[in-house]
Enzyme design. Structure first.
Site, PDB file in Angstrom:
ATOM      1  N   ASP A  77       3.000 -15.807  50.997  1.00  0.00           N
ATOM      2  CA  ASP A  77       4.273 -16.712  51.285  1.00  0.00           C
ATOM      3  C   ASP A  77       4.816 -16.629  50.582  1.00  0.00           C
ATOM      4  OD1 ASP A  77       2.431 -17.305  48.373  1.00  0.00           O
ATOM      5  OD2 ASP A  77       2.467 -19.425  48.838  1.00  0.00           O
ATOM      6  N   GLU A  78       5.057 -15.496  50.874  1.00  0.00           N
ATOM      7  CA  GLU A  78       6.747 -14.648  49.584  1.00  0.00           C
ATOM      8  C   GLU A  78       7.894 -14.212  51.527  1.00  0.00           C
ATOM      9  OE1 GLU A  78       7.771 -13.450  45.431  1.00  0.00           O
ATOM     10  OE2 GLU A  78       5.573 -13.534  46.276  1.00  0.00           O
ATOM     11  N   HIS A  93       2.659  -3.991  49.967  1.00  0.00           N
ATOM     12  CA  HIS A  93       4.395  -3.484  48.920  1.00  0.00           C
ATOM     13  C   HIS A  93       5.138  -2.382  48.732  1.00  0.00           C
ATOM     14  CE1 HIS A  93       4.383  -7.456  46.805  1.00  0.00           C
ATOM     15  NE2 HIS A  93       5.510  -7.187  45.936  1.00  0.00           N
ATOM     16  N   GLU A 128       0.484  -3.341  45.807  1.00  0.00           N
ATOM     17  CA  GLU A 128       2.372  -4.058  44.690  1.00  0.00           C
ATOM     18  C   GLU A 128       1.742  -3.360  43.461  1.00  0.00           C
ATOM     19  OE1 GLU A 128       1.197  -8.099  44.590  1.00  0.00           O
ATOM     20  OE2 GLU A 128       3.448  -8.283  43.402  1.00  0.00           O
TER      21      GLU A 128
HETATM   22  C1  BGC Z   1       7.477  -9.612  44.675  1.00  0.00           C
HETATM   23  C2  BGC Z   1       8.433  -8.602  44.163  1.00  0.00           C
HETATM   24  C3  BGC Z   1       9.583  -9.121  43.519  1.00  0.00           C
HETATM   25  C4  BGC Z   1       9.407  -9.894  42.699  1.00  0.00           C
HETATM   26  C5  BGC Z   1      10.935 -10.153  41.237  1.00  0.00           C
HETATM   27  C6  BGC Z   1       7.900 -10.669  43.269  1.00  0.00           C
HETATM   28  O1  BGC Z   1       6.612 -12.105  43.816  1.00  0.00           O
HETATM   29  O2  BGC Z   1       6.904  -9.931  46.023  1.00  0.00           O
HETATM   30  O3  BGC Z   1       8.062  -7.280  44.555  1.00  0.00           O
HETATM   31  O4  BGC Z   1      10.446  -7.931  43.667  1.00  0.00           O
HETATM   32  O5  BGC Z   1       8.800 -11.041  42.523  1.00  0.00           O
HETATM   33  O6  BGC Z   1       9.815 -10.319  40.168  1.00  0.00           O
END
Ligand code: BGC
Length: 928
Positions: free
Chosen positions: A503-504, A796, A775
């Site tokens: 959810d991002e 990611h 990620e």
């Molecule tokens: C994202 C990252 C982002 C970061 C910043 C995360 O939740 O997925 O890739 O750059 O937050 O802190």
């Protein structure tokens, strides 16, 4: 003149080929070229072939020279532009003819003719002369068409439904309009946009191949419209247009379950513009005569998926004979502000299809299809059940340690498709306004067979041409490159996102800056970043702060972090380097300056040591005290990026001719570096954070005085050795670490990092079956368990930033920064890592560049291609004896000049063409 008459005339004139592609929309590039020594091909306008929604007043034109000969330079060119393709080829009706211009420039040439008006379609051709006194024939004719340039061109009205139930997560409204045309049509174009994401149909046929149009911009300031040539869909007689609108980015659920970010109500704006054969025009506008109803899509959401009840379909709803008496009326909304702009970047399209690799039953007894690739898109099925039966599809990136379907790392994103069958026969379905990040699909409510005949996954992403390829003799490295490319595909969905599954899914700026240069090697991202950077500029705060995400839908008070906001300077610079695009520097210059200005105002004595920073995000945190977490001081990082952004601003100022700024910021940069050294570096060159990232940033951004650099590089190597040649950097150090090692003569250590298979390393995820970049270095831990589900994306792209080093150093394809866009190419392969082969190709604006090397029993072979109208500097490593080119001593080859031996390297210049070099390689040992 009608079509038939026109055909006759053209045939007589021997121009049927021109007609063929004009009338069938065939790109000239697809027509077989004539066997002439010099040709011009690939005519593009604003990075597109035959675009139909151009709103740049002076669009830029580029072309490629095609020749078999070596040493070809363009010496002059002639462009002609006209309103009529046929006349143009006869040299008539020219509205802008450049005449013969003595210039080598073949890319980014501004149209300089009379001002073009809305909807104007112009045709263009080019011919060139070269340094061998050859002249090319006129190129095939291409065109571009202007968009709607004035707000007053929009006669349509915004329309909305009047339903109370029209809320986020509710059913998607369908808008329709029937109309009758009693004359023959010459052309028809649909101009369309929405609050929400739309899919349009004309006479039952889907319009265009775009998904999630009008894409994602900072809607309140910039809303794109799409244009479609629908000439072949419009009929004389009854017609209908139907448009379905989903929540999309406009009001759909997003980060922290926030919704209605841009507004609460979905809306449609469109006008179908018809030109009759007699030249008269008619416009079918969205207005209060339209009707609206709910249909089968009961809800749609990027995060949560789609609910589709096929029993609620309205067959034939977008055809002219459909009866819509029971449909509801719409309301118009005149308060909606016009911020309409043409779609400039690549739109999202459907790409690769994946058949099931395996259909399995998990230990938990669930039925799961493995598509073999972590991808972003959706599943299409053709299944049979009973009317009223419901099936549910769930999507996951990984199976857990036991082999069970794992969705915890999606956090609240449901990624679920619910489908209700309308009949007892086979039904075909694919979603509309959602996308999932997945490799595995779990199916519930269906027990029948599942195989490639009835289920497939499709990847959806921005339609960027694949321009680069890279491969080696090492399968794991090749899989890494594959994962980098799939990370790019999955996360370039109209904006560069952090991840496509949980959810991002936002345009996190830090991730984008880390990966941007690599992205320019894999695909044509010029239009993609140019569009996104305009949103950056639009959402940049007045004080110059650059939000964490672009488009910014987070709390607007949260802004400005080092290494994140610096995308404002880094991305324009990378696009400039890759495409010699000065316009992007011009476009972003104020934004770049404002960002540096923001830091200046938040610094004391040139030291930026305030604010909230993410730091070297996701660096190696170690598992216990002895492990030594690689934590780098956040303010040290901030200071290094302050310098980097200032340097890039100076570079841009120099290119744009802002000499006052060059002076001002050069002084500033000096002071920033002084402050860095007095605060974070001992007189002997030890840094307060003795981490890899600390030394990497200091060296990469030239923070240290010359006399401390070599020893800093040694300390970096020492640190890497302390970690048993493992990488410990996070998002900010990772893109540069191998470059720094190579620059300071330690490519051997860079290869050690690349080839390491244990955690933390690039190949550790590969060994663990990754098909995209993770990620975290340890998304799946060495004991097989998962990292914290709160932050464990398996798609990611940030760590994929090593791709840039693979292309530029391993294969050795680079652009000279003083003559960018691969006009002056640097080919400098760096063998190592026990590789016996590495090769890369890159389709540049000039044509294909290639560098491919092999080592066989100590013999080094290098094949290169340098496209016409470019030159290259070749640097060959570990040279012992004479180098041959196609069997001849290079000293005797006339296309090779300025041969110099520097240490173990041999350098020389080559003109365009293909070359085959061979020599004996000096045996390499590790340097100390
Ligand atoms: C994202 C990252 C982002 C970061 C910043 C995360 O939740 O997925 O890739 O750059 O937050 O802190």
């Amino acid at each position: 003149m009608n079509y038939i008459q026109l055909t006759g005339v053209l045939k007589k004139a021997g121009l049927s080929i021109v007609l063929l592609f004009l009338l069938n929309n065939i790109s000239p590039a697809q027509v077989q070229p004539l066997p002439v020594p010099l040709r011009v091909e690939n005519l593009i306008c604003e990075y597109k072939t035959n675009p139909i929604s151009v709103d740049a007043a002076n669009p830029r034109l580029s072309w490629k020279l095609v020749t078999q000969d070596r040493g070809i330079q363009q010496t002059s060119y002639e462009i002609r532009v006209g309103n009529n393709a046929v006349s143009l080829t006869k040299g008539k009706g020219i509205i802008w003819g450049t005449g013969r211009i003595y210039s080598a420039q073949s890319i980014q040439i501004y149209y300089g003719g009379p001002m073009l008006t809305s909807r104007q379609k112009v045709y263009w051709q080019v011919r060139v002369w070269n340094n061998k006194n050859q002249v090319s024939p006129w190129s095939m004719v291409n065109f571009w068409k202007m968009g709607l340039l004035k707000q007053s061109d929009w006669t349509a009205q915004w329309i909305q439904d009047t339903y109370q139930s029209d809320t986020t997560g509710g059913p998607t409204p369908m808008f329709r309009k029937s109309f009758k045309l009693d004359r023959k049509i010459r052309a028809a174009h649909l101009y369309i946009t929405a609050h929400g994401v739309f899919e349009a149909q004309i006479n039952g046929k889907r319009v265009g191949e775009d998904y999630f149009a009008p894409g994602w911009t900072s809607y309140n300031k910039r809303l794109q419209y799409n244009v479609y040539d629908v000439t072949t869909s419009i009929l004389k007689g009854f017609n209908a247009i139907g448009v379905t609108i989903g929540d999309g980015w406009y009001r759909g659920y997003t980060y922290n379950r926030k919704k209605d970010v841009y507004g609460k109500k979905l809306a449609l704006l469109c006008q179908l513009e018809i030109v009759y054969t007699n030249g008269q025009r008619e416009i079918i506008n969205s207005d209060k005569t339209w009707k609206v109803a709910y249909g089968p899509i009961r809800s749609s959401s990027f995060f949560d998926g789609e609910e589709y009840d096929a029993r609620k379909e309205k067959p034939g709803w977008a055809t002219g004979t459909y009866k819509d008496a029971t449909w509801d009326t719409v309301k118009t909304d005149t308060t909606i502000k016009a911020n309409l702009i043409a779609t400039s970047g690549p739109t999202v399209k459907k790409h690769e299809k994946f058949n099931p690799l395996k259909v399995l039953t998990t230990p938990a007894g669930e039925r799961v299809v493995d598509f073999g690739q972590n991808l972003v898109g959706w599943v299409q099925f053709k299944l049979k059940a009973k009317a009223g039966d419901t099936i549910r599809l769930f999507h996951a990136e990984v199976l857990d340690q036991k082999g069970n379907f794992y969705t915890k790392n999606l956090r609240t994103a449901k990624q679920e498709i619910t489908y209700v069958f309308k009949s007892d026969s086979v039904e075909t379905y694919e979603p509309h306004f959602t996308f999932q990040g997945f490799r595995f699909m779990k199916i519930v409510g269906y027990d029948g067979p599942l195989d490639s005949t009835n289920v497939a996954a499709y990847a959806l992403y921005s339609d960027m041409a694949q321009t680069g390829s890279f491969s080696t003799s090492n399968k794991l490295v090749n899989q890494l490159q594959h994962n980098i490319q799939w990370g790019q595909k999955g996360n370039f969905i109209d904006v560069p996102t952090d991840c496509p599954q949980r959810d991002e899914r936002m345009g996190w700026t830090g991730d984008a800056q880390a990966f941007c240069r690599t992205a320019t090697f894999n695909m044509d991202v010029a239009g993609f970043f140019t569009k996104w950077l305009k949103d950056l500029q639009a959402d940049q705060h007045k004080d110059g702060a650059v939000p964490y995400v672009i488009p910014n839908m987070l709390d607007s008070t949260l802004s400005a972090a080092s290494g994140w906001s610096d995308v404002a300077t880094i991305a324009p610079w990378n696009i400039y380097l890759a495409y010699n695009d000065k316009q992007v520097l011009q476009q972003q210059y104020n934004s770049m300056k404002a960002w540096v200005g923001y830091i200046q105002r938040h610094s004391r004595n040139y030291l930026w040591d305030t604010g909230n920073h993410f730091g070297d995000w996701l660096f190696y945190a170690g598992t216990n005290y002895e492990d030594g977490a690689a934590l780098t001081d956040k303010n040290l990082i901030a200071q290094a990026f302050y310098a980097h952004s200032t340097q890039l601003l100076i570079n841009a100022a120099r290119i744009l001719g802002h000499s006052d700024d060059v002076q001002t910021y050069t002084k500033l940069l000096y002071n920033i570096k002084q402050a860095f050294n007095s605060e974070y570096v001992t007189p002997n060159g030890r840094m307060i954070s003795g981490t890899q990232t600390s030394y990497v940033l200091a060296l990469n951004f030239d923070m240290l005085p010359e006399n401390l650099r070599a020893s800093a590089a040694k300390r970096l190597v020492g640190n890497i050795e302390d970690y048993d040649e493992h990488i410990t950097t996070g998002f900010l150090g990772t893109p540069y670490i191998c470059h720094v090692l190579s620059r300071f003569g330690r490519t051997d250590i860079a290869y050690d990092l690349l080839m390491k298979e244990s955690y933390p390393s690039w190949l550790y995820p590969v060994k663990n079956g990754a098909t995209t970049i993770w990620e975290r270095w340890d998304g799946i831990k060495p004991d097989g368990s998962f990292e914290d589900p709160e932050m464990n994306s398996f798609n990611h792209y940030a760590y994929g930033a090593i791709g840039d080093w693979l292309y530029r150093v391993v294969a050795g394809i680079n652009t000279d920064e003083d003559d960018p866009g691969f006009h002056k190419i640097v080919i400098a392969p760096h063998p190592g890592g026990k590789l016996t082969m590495a090769q890369a190709e890159l389709e540049t604006l000039y044509g294909k560049v290639k560098s491919a090397w092999t080592i066989d029993q100590g013999i080094f072979t290098l094949d290169i291609v340098v496209p016409p109208n470019t030159t290259a500097q070749v640097i060959l490593p570990y040279v012992t004896d004479a180098i041959t080119e196609n069997g001849l001593d290079i000293n005797t080859v006339k296309e090779i000049t300025d041969i110099k031996k520097i240490g173990n390297d041999e350098q020389f210049a080559v003109v365009s063409g293909s070359y085959h070099f061979v020599y004996t390689l000096k045996v390499q040992g590790k340097k100390n």
